[in-house]
Design a protein around this motif. Sequence first.
Motif: not given
Length: 414
Positions: A264, A333, A318
């Motif tokens: 991420s 996410s 995402k």
Amino acid sequence: MLAPERRTRADIFAAIAIAVTVLVAAIVVWARADATGTESVVSDSPAPTVVAATELPAALQEQWHAADSASARALVAGNVVVTGDEGTVSGRDPLTGEQLWWYHRDMPLCGVETQYGAVIATYRDQRGCSQTIMLAADTGARSIARSSYLDDTVSLSGDGTYLLALGPQRLELWRSDLVRTLEYGYVDAPVNPNTQPRTGCALRSAASSSTRLAVLERCPQDPTARLTVLKPAPKEATDPEEYGSRVLTAPGAEAPEVRVLAVSENKVAVYYPPVPATASGLAAPARLVVHDGTGNEIATHPLAAPWSDRTTVTRLGKALYVFTGESVISLDSSTLQPMWTVPGALGTPARMAGELLVPVVGGLHAVDPADGAVVARIPVQRSDYHGDTISTAALGSTVFERRGGRLYALAALS
């Protein structure tokens, strides 16, 4: 006054030999040229616009199928579905499977991926999987090409910002114009010597985001795997900039199954396999370990069962989903912690009509992406299925399953 020079038989033979040599050299250059053995057939007009599905079908049946041995997953881009096989990349009509355009080279096709609304194909020559071309999704028109040294095998993956080409000894990151932003690992002919932080390492796995590249590598001087977190676009592509690099010390760090799963903005998820109890240590379950943006371990999430070597991560916008070999797990996410699980999965998911489609025995589960609840079951009768991992994609009202080296199109029963 000097007498004019007279040509002898030897002069004539020498001239002929020179001419033949020049001709042979020209033929060799032509035969090795990149354009030789290339066929590019573009569409006369852009592919028809595909309207997104607003509801799920009650049932699906196979409509057509095509060879797709070079892709790693089911690929859609623009208004076409994409296949790669035997040196040919094709953009197909999603309803009929008709080739709307194709691009072929007399070279092995290393891989195909879609990103930036385009199709990216990589071919192997004498320098490895070094010949890369970007094609417009709806017409097949060539837009950008690049050539660089790479390994003989690579895997392609995208994070929406960068495209990652990962080989066992070397990787590259490319931006949307295929300009290289980073090279890491073995360098064939470095412009500046000693720019790589380590040498002789095997690159086991890697994943990227717009702000981080995480690499799991095994280096000769390290007792276990090393996690290295890099800047995706340093000042110089040939000079990597590290946020951090750590030799992993948690149980299982020496196992070949340990791998980077996802990245991420400032976190990295790493899978560790289970470790049996020994005289010197306790048993450890399979687990998902989250590291911060510099590689430090910050959280551990025990897993109900080990993940198989078929584990695959899918990025849908995402959202991040992990197919473990037996289930699909949703990852947050931002934090990368597991959120919910759909058991009994046969492969990776896709989005359609606001729901998540997960392949299961005899059909597809329609899953609420917010909590993983199954909201519907869509029957599918799969032909020639032998337990292969199913990669799922959707375009309009058509669902695609890539399995066993072929792409199958599924449409509603008429």
